[in-house]
Design a protein around this motif. Structure first.
Motif, mmCIF file in Angstrom:
data_model
loop_
_atom_site.group_PDB
_atom_site.id
_atom_site.type_symbol
_atom_site.label_atom_id
_atom_site.label_comp_id
_atom_site.label_asym_id
_atom_site.label_seq_id
_atom_site.Cartn_x
_atom_site.Cartn_y
_atom_site.Cartn_z
ATOM 1 N N GLY A 1 -12.315 32.546 31.378
ATOM 2 C CA GLY A 1 -13.404 32.613 32.347
ATOM 3 C C GLY A 1 -12.932 32.404 33.769
ATOM 4 N N SER B 1 -24.101 20.575 25.213
ATOM 5 C CA SER B 1 -24.405 19.843 26.453
ATOM 6 C C SER B 1 -23.261 19.901 27.453
ATOM 7 N N ASN C 1 -29.190 14.281 24.501
ATOM 8 C CA ASN C 1 -29.221 15.544 25.265
ATOM 9 C C ASN C 1 -30.126 16.604 24.640
ATOM 10 N N SER D 1 -24.872 15.074 21.520
ATOM 11 C CA SER D 1 -25.446 13.746 21.286
ATOM 12 C C SER D 1 -26.961 13.869 21.353
ATOM 13 N N SER E 1 -21.618 13.307 30.331
ATOM 14 C CA SER E 1 -22.471 13.829 29.262
ATOM 15 C C SER E 1 -23.628 14.636 29.837
ATOM 16 N N ARG F 1 -23.953 15.524 16.959
ATOM 17 C CA ARG F 1 -22.540 15.905 16.813
ATOM 18 C C ARG F 1 -21.732 14.906 15.982
ATOM 19 N N VAL G 1 -11.581 32.595 25.296
ATOM 20 C CA VAL G 1 -12.156 33.219 26.481
ATOM 21 C C VAL G 1 -11.322 32.847 27.723
ATOM 22 N N SER H 1 -20.818 21.700 30.195
ATOM 23 C CA SER H 1 -21.192 22.618 31.272
ATOM 24 C C SER H 1 -21.207 24.064 30.750
ATOM 25 N N VAL H 2 -20.154 24.447 30.024
ATOM 26 C CA VAL H 2 -20.094 25.805 29.469
ATOM 27 C C VAL H 2 -21.176 25.986 28.405
ATOM 28 N N LYS I 1 -6.431 18.684 33.830
ATOM 29 C CA LYS I 1 -5.421 19.266 32.939
ATOM 30 C C LYS I 1 -4.253 19.839 33.737
HETATM 31 N N1 LIG Z 1 -11.191 29.179 28.794
HETATM 32 C C1 LIG Z 1 -11.854 29.041 29.936
HETATM 33 O O1 LIG Z 1 -11.903 29.952 30.761
HETATM 34 C C2 LIG Z 1 -12.568 27.769 30.219
HETATM 35 C C3 LIG Z 1 -13.529 27.706 31.249
HETATM 36 C C4 LIG Z 1 -14.231 26.513 31.446
HETATM 37 C C5 LIG Z 1 -13.938 25.414 30.643
HETATM 38 N N2 LIG Z 1 -12.972 25.499 29.706
HETATM 39 C C6 LIG Z 1 -12.685 24.375 28.792
HETATM 40 O O2 LIG Z 1 -13.856 24.244 28.002
HETATM 41 C C7 LIG Z 1 -14.063 22.878 27.683
HETATM 42 C C8 LIG Z 1 -15.458 22.487 28.116
HETATM 43 O O3 LIG Z 1 -15.528 22.441 29.551
HETATM 44 P P1 LIG Z 1 -16.831 21.880 30.247
HETATM 45 O O4 LIG Z 1 -16.567 21.824 31.706
HETATM 46 O O5 LIG Z 1 -17.981 22.647 29.770
HETATM 47 O O6 LIG Z 1 -16.847 20.405 29.624
HETATM 48 P P2 LIG Z 1 -17.738 19.147 29.998
HETATM 49 O O7 LIG Z 1 -19.037 19.575 30.585
HETATM 50 O O8 LIG Z 1 -16.926 18.170 30.731
HETATM 51 O O9 LIG Z 1 -17.971 18.550 28.510
HETATM 52 C C9 LIG Z 1 -18.655 17.329 28.354
HETATM 53 C C10 LIG Z 1 -19.512 17.448 27.111
HETATM 54 O O10 LIG Z 1 -18.692 17.544 25.961
HETATM 55 C C11 LIG Z 1 -19.504 17.185 24.860
HETATM 56 N N3 LIG Z 1 -18.672 16.817 23.715
HETATM 57 C C12 LIG Z 1 -17.609 15.986 23.702
HETATM 58 N N4 LIG Z 1 -17.100 15.908 22.435
HETATM 59 C C13 LIG Z 1 -17.885 16.713 21.653
HETATM 60 C C14 LIG Z 1 -17.868 17.041 20.268
HETATM 61 N N5 LIG Z 1 -16.956 16.521 19.424
HETATM 62 N N6 LIG Z 1 -18.806 17.887 19.801
HETATM 63 C C15 LIG Z 1 -19.737 18.419 20.638
HETATM 64 N N7 LIG Z 1 -19.808 18.126 21.961
HETATM 65 C C16 LIG Z 1 -18.877 17.279 22.462
HETATM 66 C C17 LIG Z 1 -20.309 16.004 25.381
HETATM 67 O O11 LIG Z 1 -21.512 16.050 24.672
HETATM 68 P P3 LIG Z 1 -22.518 14.807 24.462
HETATM 69 O O12 LIG Z 1 -22.462 13.994 25.700
HETATM 70 O O13 LIG Z 1 -23.832 15.478 24.206
HETATM 71 O O14 LIG Z 1 -22.005 14.065 23.272
HETATM 72 C C18 LIG Z 1 -20.437 16.281 26.891
HETATM 73 O O15 LIG Z 1 -21.737 16.634 27.284
HETATM 74 C C19 LIG Z 1 -12.941 22.103 28.381
HETATM 75 O O16 LIG Z 1 -11.891 21.903 27.481
HETATM 76 C C20 LIG Z 1 -12.506 23.035 29.481
HETATM 77 O O17 LIG Z 1 -11.171 22.805 29.881
HETATM 78 C C21 LIG Z 1 -12.282 26.652 29.466
#
Ligand SMILES: NC(=O)c1ccc[n+]([C@@H]2O[C@H](COP(=O)([O-])OP(=O)(O)OC[C@H]3O[C@@H](n4cnc5c(N)ncnc54)[C@H](OP(=O)(O)O)[C@@H]3O)[C@@H](O)[C@H]2O)c1
Length: 350
Positions: free
Chosen positions: A281, A172, A199, A196, A338, A214, A279, A174-175, A46
């Motif tokens: 983080g 599923s 998971n 999904s 995933s 989902r 949030v 990371s957060v 991003k």
């Molecule tokens: N505000 C902050 O401080 C902060 C900190 C960290 C991350 N973030 C943001 O938080 C988001 C998540 O980050 P991450 O690193 O945890 O992501 P990630 O691990 O890359 O997310 C991948 C997961 O998203 C799931 N997913 C995709 N579309 C979905 C939907 N429609 N419904 C439910 N699950 C879905 C997939 O699930 P399945 O494979 O099971 O389908 C996959 O396991 C990102 O946008 C990131 O930029 C923000």
């Protein structure tokens, strides 16, 4: 001055290049860490693509990214007593060239660093800093920076919220995996999450009581699980569709935590006492109280990891060191990851 390899982003919207830069020296309160494992997260693509205007977050350029770091303490700065050369640590870095993870050596702020217990690998530890702090801040920071629950590391915090349901969109991610685990420590129940179906076993092992496919309507599935009002929802993925669904499902008086800027009308739910908050983080963010909250959190994390109460994400190591990062970020951007965290070993860089 000794040199190291680093993945450099020369300018906003530029292409990543492996280059050389000096190994920094730790100042007072800092550690010099040999980066054994660096986790990738969506923030990095991003920033590169200027999604949500995030390019400016890494100014001034050239920039080095990467905030999820695990490694070995190589040297300590003046006044450091809690850490020593040779300690295995995880730390949340910053998108500042000498404090980032996409390089072979980085400086770490001791307040945002935790010793890695025996039994946890560098790869596993590198999955944790940002996802764990984002989960914990969203649940435990006081309103308006979090949902205001009592953290499990405070007296009386364990299972304090027994019987209160939580819905987690994207369990599923990371957060999301960390939100599930903290929800369990807090006694929240039921812990309902969307993901999904493949998971589901992983998420149940972390503490989810119900995993909703989902691709289905969450409202119908939840009605069959609990009739208690949903006053706490954590949307870990925060896509437009999940945010709108979450805001609709939130009961009057409830709190919705999102990880990205809200896309719904926050004012609209105010008459019903609904609150939404994004949030932050990122330990280094210059927000009121952020440093103190992050310091408390990283100190508490050490014990939770030692007891095995907080577990890392499953890991997929990308071969090729720093050179593998651009392709890994592409996978994250395209939604091809995933239930796993992508990790690289900077010292494997050719
Ligand atoms: N505000 C902050 O401080 C902060 C900190 C960290 C991350 N973030 C943001 O938080 C988001 C998540 O980050 P991450 O690193 O945890 O992501 P990630 O691990 O890359 O997310 C991948 C997961 O998203 C799931 N997913 C995709 N579309 C979905 C939907 N429609 N419904 C439910 N699950 C879905 C997939 O699930 P399945 O494979 O099971 O389908 C996959 O396991 C990102 O946008 C990131 O930029 C923000």
């Amino acid at each position: 001055m000794a040199q190291q390899k680093a993945l450099i982003l020369p300018k906003p919207l530029g292409s990543f290049e492996v280059g050389e830069k000096p190994i920094p020296s730790p100042g007072p309160g800092d550690l010099l860490v040999r980066v054994e494992s660096a986790g990738l997260q969506p923030l990095e693509w991003k920033i590169q693509k200027n999604e949500h205007g995030l390019s400016k977050f890494a100014e001034p350029y050239p920039a080095v990214l990467g905030v999820d770091i695990a490694g070995t303490v190589e040297a300590v700065g003046e006044g450091v007593t809690r850490f020593a050369k040779g300690d295995r640590v995880l730390t949340q870095g910053h998108v500042v060239p000498d404090k980032a993870g996409f390089q072979q050596y980085t400086l770490a702020d001791t307040d945002f660093t935790t010793k890695i217990p025996v039994g946890l690998s560098f790869d596993e530890a590198s999955t944790l800093p940002s996802s764990a702090i984002s989960a914990a801040f969203g649940l435990y920071n006081p309103l308006p920076r979090g949902a205001g629950l009592t953290p499990p590391w405070e007296a009386g915090g364990r299972e304090k919220h027994a019987g209160k349901p939580i819905l987690i969109f994207g369990g599923s991610s990371s957060v999301g995996q960390l939100v599930i685990q903290f929800a369990k420590l807090s006694g929240l129940s039921p812990i309902i999450t969307t993901a999904s179906p493949h998971n589901a076993p992983l998420l149940k092992s972390l503490g989810a009581t119900h995993v909703v496919d989902r691709s289905l309507s969450p409202a119908a599935a939840i009605a069959g699980i609990t009739s208690a009002p949903l006053t706490l929802i954590y949307d870990a993925v925060s896509f437009g569709e999940t945010q709108h669904a979450a805001w609709r499902l939130l009961a009057p008086g409830g709190v919705l935590v999102v990880t990205l800027p809200p896309v719904f009308d926050v004012e609209e739910g105010k008459s019903e006492g609904k609150t939404a908050m994004q949030v932050f983080g990122i330990a280094h963010a210059p927000l009121p109280g952020q440093r103190e909250s992050a310091k408390t959190f990283f100190a508490a994390l050490e014990d939770l990891l030692k007891k095995g109460e907080i577990k890392p994400n499953p890991v997929r190591v990308l071969p090729g060191g720093l050179n593998a990062i651009p392709e890994g970020l592409q996978e994250l951007e395209e939604g091809r990851v995933s239930g796993q965290k992508l990790v690289v070993h900077p010292h494997e860089t050719q």
